[in-house]
Design an enzyme around this catalytic site. Structure first.
Site, PDB file in Angstrom:
ATOM      1  N   TYR A 110       1.473  -0.774  -4.324  1.00  0.00           N
ATOM      2  CA  TYR A 110       0.716  -1.901  -3.820  1.00  0.00           C
ATOM      3  C   TYR A 110       0.311  -2.860  -5.105  1.00  0.00           C
ATOM      4  O   TYR A 110       0.392  -3.894  -5.195  1.00  0.00           O
ATOM      5  CB  TYR A 110      -0.591  -1.492  -3.118  1.00  0.00           C
ATOM      6  CG  TYR A 110      -1.772  -2.460  -2.982  1.00  0.00           C
ATOM      7  CD1 TYR A 110      -1.480  -3.657  -2.019  1.00  0.00           C
ATOM      8  CD2 TYR A 110      -3.082  -2.411  -3.733  1.00  0.00           C
ATOM      9  CE1 TYR A 110      -2.358  -4.621  -2.069  1.00  0.00           C
ATOM     10  CE2 TYR A 110      -3.905  -3.495  -3.743  1.00  0.00           C
ATOM     11  CZ  TYR A 110      -3.660  -4.674  -2.895  1.00  0.00           C
ATOM     12  OH  TYR A 110      -4.497  -5.498  -2.953  1.00  0.00           O
ATOM     13  N   LYS A 120       1.392  -6.712  -6.371  1.00  0.00           N
ATOM     14  CA  LYS A 120       0.298  -7.834  -6.944  1.00  0.00           C
ATOM     15  C   LYS A 120       1.025  -8.354  -8.423  1.00  0.00           C
ATOM     16  O   LYS A 120       0.884  -9.614  -8.625  1.00  0.00           O
ATOM     17  CB  LYS A 120      -0.890  -7.274  -7.044  1.00  0.00           C
ATOM     18  CG  LYS A 120      -1.486  -7.147  -5.733  1.00  0.00           C
ATOM     19  CD  LYS A 120      -1.714  -8.336  -4.782  1.00  0.00           C
ATOM     20  CE  LYS A 120      -2.239  -7.950  -3.606  1.00  0.00           C
ATOM     21  NZ  LYS A 120      -2.073  -9.117  -2.542  1.00  0.00           N
ATOM     22  N   SER A 136      -5.530  -8.659  -7.361  1.00  0.00           N
ATOM     23  CA  SER A 136      -6.602  -7.600  -7.231  1.00  0.00           C
ATOM     24  C   SER A 136      -6.737  -7.033  -8.558  1.00  0.00           C
ATOM     25  O   SER A 136      -6.080  -6.984  -9.399  1.00  0.00           O
ATOM     26  CB  SER A 136      -5.953  -6.616  -6.445  1.00  0.00           C
ATOM     27  OG  SER A 136      -6.684  -5.347  -6.463  1.00  0.00           O
TER      28      SER A 136
HETATM   29  P1  NAD Z   1      -6.381  -7.741   5.685  1.00  0.00           P
HETATM   30  O1  NAD Z   1      -5.423  -6.889   6.053  1.00  0.00           O
HETATM   31  O2  NAD Z   1      -7.670  -7.828   6.512  1.00  0.00           O
HETATM   32  O3  NAD Z   1      -5.671  -9.469   5.810  1.00  0.00           O
HETATM   33  C1  NAD Z   1      -4.577  -9.743   5.630  1.00  0.00           C
HETATM   34  C2  NAD Z   1      -3.794 -10.358   6.954  1.00  0.00           C
HETATM   35  O4  NAD Z   1      -2.562 -10.776   6.523  1.00  0.00           O
HETATM   36  C3  NAD Z   1      -3.937  -9.706   8.199  1.00  0.00           C
HETATM   37  O5  NAD Z   1      -4.680 -10.420   9.172  1.00  0.00           O
HETATM   38  C4  NAD Z   1      -2.404  -9.197   8.431  1.00  0.00           C
HETATM   39  O6  NAD Z   1      -2.278  -9.392   9.764  1.00  0.00           O
HETATM   40  C5  NAD Z   1      -1.801 -10.510   7.629  1.00  0.00           C
HETATM   41  N1  NAD Z   1      -0.281 -10.231   7.303  1.00  0.00           N
HETATM   42  C6  NAD Z   1      -0.002  -9.150   6.785  1.00  0.00           C
HETATM   43  N2  NAD Z   1       1.281  -9.217   6.490  1.00  0.00           N
HETATM   44  C7  NAD Z   1       1.554 -10.395   7.139  1.00  0.00           C
HETATM   45  C8  NAD Z   1       2.777 -11.253   7.295  1.00  0.00           C
HETATM   46  N3  NAD Z   1       4.199 -10.858   6.579  1.00  0.00           N
HETATM   47  N4  NAD Z   1       2.868 -12.224   7.766  1.00  0.00           N
HETATM   48  C9  NAD Z   1       1.955 -12.919   8.423  1.00  0.00           C
HETATM   49  N5  NAD Z   1       0.552 -12.237   8.402  1.00  0.00           N
HETATM   50  C10 NAD Z   1       0.540 -10.847   7.493  1.00  0.00           C
HETATM   51  O7  NAD Z   1      -6.756  -7.838   4.043  1.00  0.00           O
HETATM   52  P2  NAD Z   1      -7.700  -8.567   3.128  1.00  0.00           P
HETATM   53  O8  NAD Z   1      -8.848  -7.591   2.947  1.00  0.00           O
HETATM   54  O9  NAD Z   1      -8.232  -9.875   4.024  1.00  0.00           O
HETATM   55  O10 NAD Z   1      -7.089  -9.016   1.862  1.00  0.00           O
HETATM   56  C11 NAD Z   1      -6.219 -10.260   1.923  1.00  0.00           C
HETATM   57  C12 NAD Z   1      -5.381 -10.262   0.732  1.00  0.00           C
HETATM   58  O11 NAD Z   1      -6.493  -9.848  -0.567  1.00  0.00           O
HETATM   59  C13 NAD Z   1      -4.457  -9.181   0.605  1.00  0.00           C
HETATM   60  O12 NAD Z   1      -3.255  -9.960  -0.054  1.00  0.00           O
HETATM   61  C14 NAD Z   1      -5.075  -8.201  -0.239  1.00  0.00           C
HETATM   62  O13 NAD Z   1      -3.971  -7.299  -0.716  1.00  0.00           O
HETATM   63  C15 NAD Z   1      -5.942  -8.856  -1.131  1.00  0.00           C
HETATM   64  N6  NAD Z   1      -6.943  -8.038  -1.786  1.00  0.00           N
HETATM   65  C16 NAD Z   1      -7.779  -7.197  -0.958  1.00  0.00           C
HETATM   66  C17 NAD Z   1      -8.913  -6.457  -1.495  1.00  0.00           C
HETATM   67  C18 NAD Z   1      -9.458  -5.725  -0.674  1.00  0.00           C
HETATM   68  O14 NAD Z   1     -10.318  -4.817  -1.125  1.00  0.00           O
HETATM   69  N7  NAD Z   1      -9.880  -6.361   0.782  1.00  0.00           N
HETATM   70  C19 NAD Z   1      -9.085  -6.292  -2.966  1.00  0.00           C
HETATM   71  C20 NAD Z   1      -8.080  -7.073  -3.748  1.00  0.00           C
HETATM   72  C21 NAD Z   1      -7.112  -7.852  -3.212  1.00  0.00           C
HETATM   73  N1  UFG Z   2     -15.050   6.592  -2.342  1.00  0.00           N
HETATM   74  C1  UFG Z   2     -15.535   7.686  -1.750  1.00  0.00           C
HETATM   75  N2  UFG Z   2     -15.266   8.339  -0.567  1.00  0.00           N
HETATM   76  C2  UFG Z   2     -14.671   7.502   0.276  1.00  0.00           C
HETATM   77  C3  UFG Z   2     -13.812   6.331  -0.056  1.00  0.00           C
HETATM   78  C4  UFG Z   2     -14.005   5.940  -1.298  1.00  0.00           C
HETATM   79  O1  UFG Z   2     -16.227   8.652  -2.676  1.00  0.00           O
HETATM   80  O2  UFG Z   2     -14.318   7.978   1.501  1.00  0.00           O
HETATM   81  C5  UFG Z   2     -15.199   6.289  -3.618  1.00  0.00           C
HETATM   82  C6  UFG Z   2     -13.818   6.139  -4.668  1.00  0.00           C
HETATM   83  O3  UFG Z   2     -13.692   7.303  -5.223  1.00  0.00           O
HETATM   84  C7  UFG Z   2     -14.269   4.996  -5.659  1.00  0.00           C
HETATM   85  C8  UFG Z   2     -15.333   4.232  -4.727  1.00  0.00           C
HETATM   86  O4  UFG Z   2     -15.640   5.028  -3.675  1.00  0.00           O
HETATM   87  O5  UFG Z   2     -15.042   5.607  -6.601  1.00  0.00           O
HETATM   88  C9  UFG Z   2     -14.864   3.020  -4.282  1.00  0.00           C
HETATM   89  O6  UFG Z   2     -13.488   3.325  -3.490  1.00  0.00           O
HETATM   90  P1  UFG Z   2     -12.547   2.146  -2.544  1.00  0.00           P
HETATM   91  O7  UFG Z   2     -11.487   3.022  -1.979  1.00  0.00           O
HETATM   92  O8  UFG Z   2     -13.457   1.515  -1.592  1.00  0.00           O
HETATM   93  O9  UFG Z   2     -12.097   1.136  -3.597  1.00  0.00           O
HETATM   94  P2  UFG Z   2     -11.221   1.249  -5.021  1.00  0.00           P
HETATM   95  O10 UFG Z   2     -11.958   0.601  -6.004  1.00  0.00           O
HETATM   96  O11 UFG Z   2     -10.636   2.588  -5.104  1.00  0.00           O
HETATM   97  O12 UFG Z   2     -10.062   0.076  -4.434  1.00  0.00           O
HETATM   98  C10 UFG Z   2     -10.263  -1.176  -3.739  1.00  0.00           C
HETATM   99  C11 UFG Z   2      -9.229  -1.511  -2.976  1.00  0.00           C
HETATM  100  C12 UFG Z   2      -7.967  -1.711  -4.027  1.00  0.00           C
HETATM  101  C13 UFG Z   2      -8.335  -2.733  -4.948  1.00  0.00           C
HETATM  102  C14 UFG Z   2      -9.512  -2.199  -5.760  1.00  0.00           C
HETATM  103  C15 UFG Z   2      -9.914  -3.412  -6.635  1.00  0.00           C
HETATM  104  O13 UFG Z   2      -8.612  -0.529  -2.064  1.00  0.00           O
HETATM  105  O14 UFG Z   2      -6.970  -2.414  -2.939  1.00  0.00           O
HETATM  106  O15 UFG Z   2     -10.363  -2.205  -4.688  1.00  0.00           O
HETATM  107  O16 UFG Z   2     -10.155  -4.654  -6.151  1.00  0.00           O
HETATM  108  F1  UFG Z   2      -7.145  -3.130  -5.620  1.00  0.00           F
END
Ligand code: NAD
Ligand code: UFG
Length: 331
Positions: free
Chosen positions: A148, A152, A124
């Protein structure tokens, strides 16, 4: 090529599953539905008209991973499974360290035992902490501000050590920026069970009338309109990045990290206004205090992923808003 997806029923995993099936890969998925729903399995089959093998289970459990590797000739793994809520990780750090680290260590041990040494890992942009300048390049200093993010960063370190111990591994660390949007069918998308932490899921709750108003966290940031700037990326573009990463590690050993972002920063107000224009649905909002831990701006230099993986984004902010709303209407 046979590819195992951990957490493949989740938001990014399910979109990647579609792209891999459409590209002809043989895919096996494991998920424990901690943050996803079983109906996604049939929806992916409906979208792709293709089948895949699914195992329900927790990847911290070595037995089920052993079973999967014994029953299938897995050649590569994309490791999505993990917990991802930043705020919850601050309140319950042990839960995050236990799941995210235990699952990864167990997976790596089983991969090593079965001589499967090709891995794509979901990292991330949070590993850049508060970046020293913009756009963010892969060689920037890494630090985190919450448990979190620390999981990573620790996992990235574990992967570096693993590679040092055995340079026949092929590892792609993908650092995602802010994925939003949904598949154009409207069948799969992001649908958090709890009150959403992230901006787009919250906008959708307001657009649907479930919540009265979006709280914008601060309008006094050092950005063009004072609201926070992020690099929003369409989840389908992100999913395609995984296909490119798999293609790359199929033929290249080594370890490397890649930013997957668009390179463009949009503010909260830019996103709200674009959403309103594209959908015609008003989004009520109010400005409230800053959310602790948020940074002013964060966007990628994605040129390394273009150079090495031949990956670039195709979709616009309008596409992201349209597809997010389309998913809302279908659900
Ligand atoms: P998500 O929660 O939708 O998907 C994760 C999946 O993993 C879920 O279906 C959950 O049920 C499963 N899971 C969690 N722990 C498990 C375990 N121990 N065994 C089996 N299954 C398990 O999340 P996502 O948004 O699809 O994110 C996927 C990956 O990308 C994650 O590692 C997350 O940290 C990373 N990531 C997500 C974002 C974002 O904004 N969505 C940003 C940066 C990184
Ligand atoms: N924000 C609002 N109101 C809300 C939610 C968010 O104003 O209700 C604003 C935040 O302050 C920020 C922007 O919208 O300026 C984006 O916020 P998000 O929570 O959507 O995303 P972040 O950038 O804070 O974090 C996300 C994921 C993290 C990841 C990161 C970079 O939650 O896990 O993107 O990938 F690490």
């Amino acid at each position: 090529m046979k590819v195992l997806l951990t957490g493949g029923i989740g938001y990014i995993g399910s979109h990647t599953l579609v792209e891999l099936l459409d590209s002809g890969y043989n895919v096996i998925v494991i998920d424990n539905f901690y943050n996803s729903k079983p109906d996604v399995i049939d929806k992916v089959k409906e979208i792709t008209n293709k089948d895949f093998k699914f195992y329900e289970g927790n990847i911290c459990d070595k037995k089920i991973l052993e079973k999967i590797f014994n029953e299938n000739n897995i050649e590569a793994v994309i490791h999505f499974a993990g917990y991802k809520a930043v705020g919850e990780s601050v309140k319950e750090p042990l839960k995050y360290y236990r799941n995210n680290l235990d699952s990864t260590l167990t997976l790596l041990e089983v991969m090593k035992k079965h001589n499967c040494k090709k891995l794509v890992f979901s990292s991330s942009a949070t590993v850049y902490g508060k970046p020293e300048s913009l756009p963010i390049k892969e060689n920037f200093h890494l630090s985190t501000t919450n448990p979190y993010g620390t999981t990573k960063l620790i996992i990235e370190g574990i992967l570096q050590d693993l590679y040092k111990s055995d340079p026949t591994w092929a590892i792609a660390i993908l650092r995602y920026f802010n994925p939003i949007g949904a598949h154009s069918s409207g069948l799969i998308g992001e649908n958090p069970n709890d009150v959403p932490n992230n901006l787009m899921p919250y906008i959708l709750k307001v657009a649907s009338g479930e919540y009265p108003c979006l709280s914008i966290f601060g309008d006094d940031y050092e950005t063009h309109d004072g609201t926070g700037v992020r690099d929003y990326i369409h989840v389908v573009d992100l999913a395609k990045g995984h296909v490119k990463a798999i293609e790359f590690i199929e033929n290249n050993i080594g370890i490397d990290a890649y930013n997957l972002g668009t390179g463009i920063g949009y503010s909260v107000l830019d996103l709200v206004k674009t959403f309103e224009q594209v959908t015609g649905v008003p989004v009520n909002y109010k400005i409230v205090e800053r959310r602790p831990g948020d940074i002013d701006a964060c966007y990628a230099d994605a040129s390394y992923a273009l150079e090495k993986l031949n990956w670039h984004v195709e979709k616009t902010l309008e596409d992201m808003c349209r597809d997010s709303y389309n998913y809302l209407k279908h659900n």
